[in-house]
Design a protein around this motif. Structure first.
Motif, PDB file in Angstrom:
ATOM      1  N   UNK A  28      48.901 -44.718  16.203  1.00 15.79           N
ATOM      2  CA  UNK A  28      50.242 -45.075  16.662  1.00 15.79           C
ATOM      3  C   UNK A  28      51.294 -44.159  16.051  1.00 15.79           C
ATOM      4  N   UNK A  29      50.925 -43.449  15.008  1.00 15.03           N
ATOM      5  CA  UNK A  29      51.866 -42.463  14.464  1.00 15.03           C
ATOM      6  C   UNK A  29      51.730 -41.120  15.181  1.00 15.03           C
ATOM      7  N   UNK A  30      50.832 -41.057  16.136  1.00 16.59           N
ATOM      8  CA  UNK A  30      50.731 -39.840  16.933  1.00 16.59           C
ATOM      9  C   UNK A  30      49.527 -38.970  16.605  1.00 16.59           C
ATOM     10  N   UNK A  31      48.681 -39.416  15.658  1.00 15.14           N
ATOM     11  CA  UNK A  31      47.513 -38.594  15.312  1.00 15.14           C
ATOM     12  C   UNK A  31      46.316 -38.999  16.168  1.00 15.14           C
ATOM     13  N   UNK A  32      45.771 -38.092  16.960  1.00 18.59           N
ATOM     14  CA  UNK A  32      44.549 -38.432  17.693  1.00 18.59           C
ATOM     15  C   UNK A  32      43.450 -38.844  16.702  1.00 18.59           C
ATOM     16  N   UNK A  79      45.592 -42.476  22.077  1.00 16.39           N
ATOM     17  CA  UNK A  79      45.281 -41.650  20.908  1.00 16.39           C
ATOM     18  C   UNK A  79      44.123 -42.155  20.067  1.00 16.39           C
TER      19      UNK A  79
ATOM     20  N   UNK B  90      58.644 -40.125  22.595  1.00 19.20           N
ATOM     21  CA  UNK B  90      57.376 -39.518  22.188  1.00 19.20           C
ATOM     22  C   UNK B  90      57.238 -38.181  22.885  1.00 19.20           C
ATOM     23  N   UNK B 104      50.180 -35.483  19.940  1.00 19.66           N
ATOM     24  CA  UNK B 104      51.333 -36.333  20.209  1.00 19.66           C
ATOM     25  C   UNK B 104      52.239 -36.345  18.991  1.00 19.66           C
ATOM     26  N   UNK B 105      53.516 -36.510  19.264  1.00 17.62           N
ATOM     27  CA  UNK B 105      54.504 -36.547  18.203  1.00 17.62           C
ATOM     28  C   UNK B 105      55.420 -37.722  18.517  1.00 17.62           C
ATOM     29  N   UNK B 106      55.703 -38.543  17.520  1.00 20.06           N
ATOM     30  CA  UNK B 106      56.537 -39.710  17.790  1.00 20.06           C
ATOM     31  C   UNK B 106      57.999 -39.329  17.621  1.00 20.06           C
TER      32      UNK B 106
END
Lengths: 249, 545
Positions: A28-32, A79, B90, B104-106
């Motif tokens: 959820x912080x964006x790290x796959x 992710x 995002x 991905x970047x939040x």
């Protein structure tokens, strides 16, 4: 890519809950992120509502018949993917033993995923075996949940001895307290004392709570369905702490 | 923005291919056009036989697509999209073919990939984009109706969505409306529901595959992915009158120059000015290389203007180069000295800003505007080549052959005359001749078999790199010395360490230059090897045929 493993020689200490909740935090912080459910009981797979079954079983996996990538399942969360458990994992030791350099096998299997994921979390079965040794070889850090009892301390010592014996210096061992009941005197005592002897203990403790037990009913990581719960907040800060420590190496 | 001249065909996701295995979707049709009159909810309900259907409330999604000006993400098979949904921002780096998430970047998309947080996404994007900035391409807002197909465990095995989108211009005005789209978002490892959904889409709803959203949104604003490249490639045929061929090349160069103008003026990143300058240099090179083709009065009229453009952009570009080199300079120093270079960085940045402001003013000047306008008028209106000159009506192939062959022989002559005792000037001369040859081969490349001319350009490039480095290292060492003096006189209280570090750097540069000098003989021999000589003779030497 960093490989983490939730591990303890003992069972029922909150390994899977940690693997599921921490992986959700990372994603959820964006790290796959990928969770590999290595436990034949398939608890992590259960939490993600994914059938604990691998095409070709663990044999297909270890013998390199199937690339890991094609066995991976997307979870309900962006992710975050899972490599499901398989009942045949109970024979994983024997299969590994059949290979050259058995303890290097897991690392070898994970290598092609290097560019796909920022974090891989291995949810390990309890016990100390060839599988555990292969996990120790592959992982950058071991996250060791411990219920604050005297027995847990013994198992931590066993683990540290094992690390020394096998010359696994580069493996970071990060124990943390799990299922802590501050009302119990012994819990309090151990939680306060252990960090003085073993400085790598993470500061965050995961409290004993029915929220975590209820994950089995919701079949989802805590963070995906609660916003304010003591346990969720604890996993959040545990993740921040682990994340911080990993930046350093 | 004018339409580009060289481009990449948009990738239509029309052909469904299942690669690698039947359990994973690697390249599959995921986007379809929905008929205008179909109700979105009704369309989603068509999939109820696939499993339990969970339909959410429609939401507004705002998207901004990003890429570098020269489409580096797109050329690499990806796209970067910043999404805002429920007030949450995002940024997703997606694979073009199947929308698979690669990172991905939040947060919002940063200007440069080096500003991304540490991690694999940064590790992969920094070398891909180098010095290029991520710029917004197109903004759109969509109403999205989403549904999830669940299996017996109530696990999502496929996501569906209907999207009604508009492209927005600057401010918030709507530029155009996209046709409604139906999207499949496969979940990794669940191929069967995708196949079933495709049957419904293609045989029950009878929908047509859609082009990727990015391409669709770009077409609304009259753009095409890949519509800019700094490389020159103008289609020419051998019999084309030289006047027309030269006119086409010059027009192409003017277009490149104009397309880079806004970015160079605003300094979005250093490459705008670089490409702008290359276009100027190529134009000037063409002036002198095909002298007899263009009318003399036109040459007299426009030459000073382009010379001026070269001059006014020079100092900003120089400072850009040193700022780009700075990380390499730092790396070359011992760890303990690396931070000592910080005052140099401050100095360069300060002066770059001053020069940049000055340049922006000049690019806004009436002189510049008139130059571009008059030049375009000349190229577009004055089409009477016969009155240009005798040469202008001759077939371009003859002119190109003669000029390239002449310059090639000059390169060989100058190169062969160089030995270990030759002065640096001889190498500098050769470098200039090589550059002329390179430009000529690039201008006229479409007149020759592609593989052969490419091979020659590649061989020449290797030699040019060596000669370029040899000179640049010397220029850089001199410039650093100059900066040192300037810094000393500007700021008396600078710590001595910075000058020590710069001294070490100057030494390093000189050593590097010596190393390049050592390499020259081999590089030249490789360029002048019999195979290449034969190829050149075959392509350009009329008498040799």
């Amino acid at each position: 890519m960093k490989i983490l493993a939730t591990y303890n020689i003992k069972g029922g200490v909150g390994k899977t809950a940690a693997a599921v909740n921490l992986s959700w935090m990372a994603a959820s912080e964006g790290y796959p992120t990928l969770v590999w459910d290595l436990d034949p009981q398939g608890a992590a797979s259960f939490y993600f509502r994914i059938k604990p079954k691998l095409k070709g079983g663990s044999k297909g996996l270890i013998k390199g018949k199937h690339e890991l990538d094609v066995l991976i399942k997307g979870t309900d969360f962006e992710n975050l993917d899972l490599l499901p458990a398989d009942f045949s994992y109970r024979h994983l030791d024997l299969l590994l033993d059949d290979q050259k350099k058995p303890t290097r096998q897991l690392g070898k299997l994970l290598k092609p995923l290097e560019t796909d994921y920022d974090y891989i979390i291995l949810d390990c079965p309890p016990s100390i075996s060839l599988v555990s040794e292969a996990v120790f070889q592959a992982a950058d850090a071991l996250l060791v949940p411990m219920i604050p009892t005297t027995l847990s301390l013994r198992t931590l010592q066993q683990l540290l001895r094992f690390q020394k014996q096998k010359e696994l210096e580069s493996l970071r061992i990060m124990p943390f307290f799990s299922m802590v009941d501050r009302r119990k005197k012994l819990h309090q005592q151990i939680v306060d004392e252990l960090p003085k002897q073993y400085f790598n203990v993470l500061e965050t403790e995961i409290p004993y709570s029915s929220d975590v037990e209820q994950m089995g009913l919701h079949r989802a990581p805590l963070g995906s369905y609660v916003t304010k719960s003591r346990s969720k907040i604890a996993y959040d800060s545990l993740w921040q702490e682990i994340h911080q420590r990993l930046q350093g190496f | 923005m004018p339409n580009g001249f060289v481009g990449v065909k948009p990738r239509v996701s029309g052909n469904a291919i299942f690669a690698k295995s039947q359990t994973n979707v690697t390249n599959v049709t995921c986007h379809y056009y929905l008929n205008d009159e179909t109700d979105p909810i009704e369309a989603l309900h068509s999939f109820r036989d696939l499993g339990q259907l969970q339909i959410g409330l429609p939401i507004m999604v705002e998207r901004v697509f990003f890429d570098s000006f020269d489409w580096r993400l797109y050329q690499d098979g990806g796209m970067l999209v910043q999404e805002q949904e429920h007030g949450r921002t995002r940024s997703k780096w997606l694979r073009l073919t199947d929308n698979q998430l690669m990172g991905m970047l939040m947060a919002k998309v940063p200007r440069f990939p080096r500003d991304l947080p540490e991690g694999p996404m940064r590790q992969r994007l920094v070398p891909l984009l180098e010095m290029r900035a991520l710029l917004p391409l197109v903004k759109m807002k969509s109403q999205v109706y989403r549904a999830a197909v669940l299996d017996k465990q109530l696990k999502t095995v496929l996501r569906l969505s209907v999207e009604l989108g508009c492209v927005h211009g600057n401010g918030n005005s709507i530029t155009g409306t996209l046709p409604p789209r139906f999207n499949l978002e496969p979940v990794k490892g669940y191929i069967k529901p995708v196949l079933k959904a495709q049957t419904v889409l293609e045989h029950v709803l009878r929908l047509e595959p859609a082009v990727p959203l990015l391409d669709e949104a770009l077409s609304i604003i009259g753009r095409r992915a890949g519509d800019y490249t700094g490389k020159i490639k103008v289609d020419l045929s051998p019999e084309l009158p030289a006047g027309e061929a030269v006119r086409r090349i010059l027009l192409n160069l003017l277009e490149t120059l104009e397309r880079n103008l806004e970015g160079a003026r605003a300094d979005y990143d250093s490459e705008f000015l670089h490409d702008f300058r290359v276009a100027v240099r190529r134009t000037r090179s063409l002036f002198s290389q095909v002298k007899g083709v263009l009318p003399a009065d036109a040459l007299n009229r426009f030459r000073p203007g382009f010379k001026w453009l070269g001059q006014i952009t020079g100092s900003t570009r120089d400072l850009d180069v040193y700022l780009l080199k700075l990380p390499v300079y730092r790396e070359a120093l011992p760890n303990s000295m690396q931070d000592d270079l910080d005052p140099l960085k401050d100095y360069l940045e300060r002066h770059q800003k001053i020069e940049q402001r000055q340049l922006a003013k000049l690019l806004d000047s009436a002189r510049f505007k008139h130059l571009c306008h008059d030049w375009r008028m000349f190229l577009e209106k004055d089409l009477d080549y016969l009155s240009w000159s005798d040469k202008a009506s001759k077939p371009i192939l003859n002119i190109a052959n003669r000029q390239i062959w002449k310059t090639y022989k000059q390169v060989l002559r100058e190169g062969e005359a160089i030995n270990v005792n030759s002065a640096a000037e001889a190498l500098h001369e050769l470098r200039i001749t090589c550059k002329k040859l390179r430009y000529l081969m690039e201008f006229f490349q479409t007149l020759y078999p592609e593989g052969k001319i490419r091979a020659l350009i590649k061989a020449l490039k290797l030699l040019q790199d060596n000669l370029g480095d040899f000179q640049d290292l010397e220029v850089q060492a001199d410039a650093l010395r100059g900066f040192g003096h300037q810094m000393k006189s500007d700021e008396a209280d600078l710590p001595g360490e910075v000058f020590m570090a710069m001294g070490v750097l100057i030494d390093n540069l000189h050593q590097g230059q010596q190393a390049e000098r050592q390499k020259f003989a081999d590089r030249f021999a490789s360029f002048a090897r019999p195979k290449n000589r034969k190829l050149c003779s075959e392509l350009f030497n009329l008498r040799g045929r």
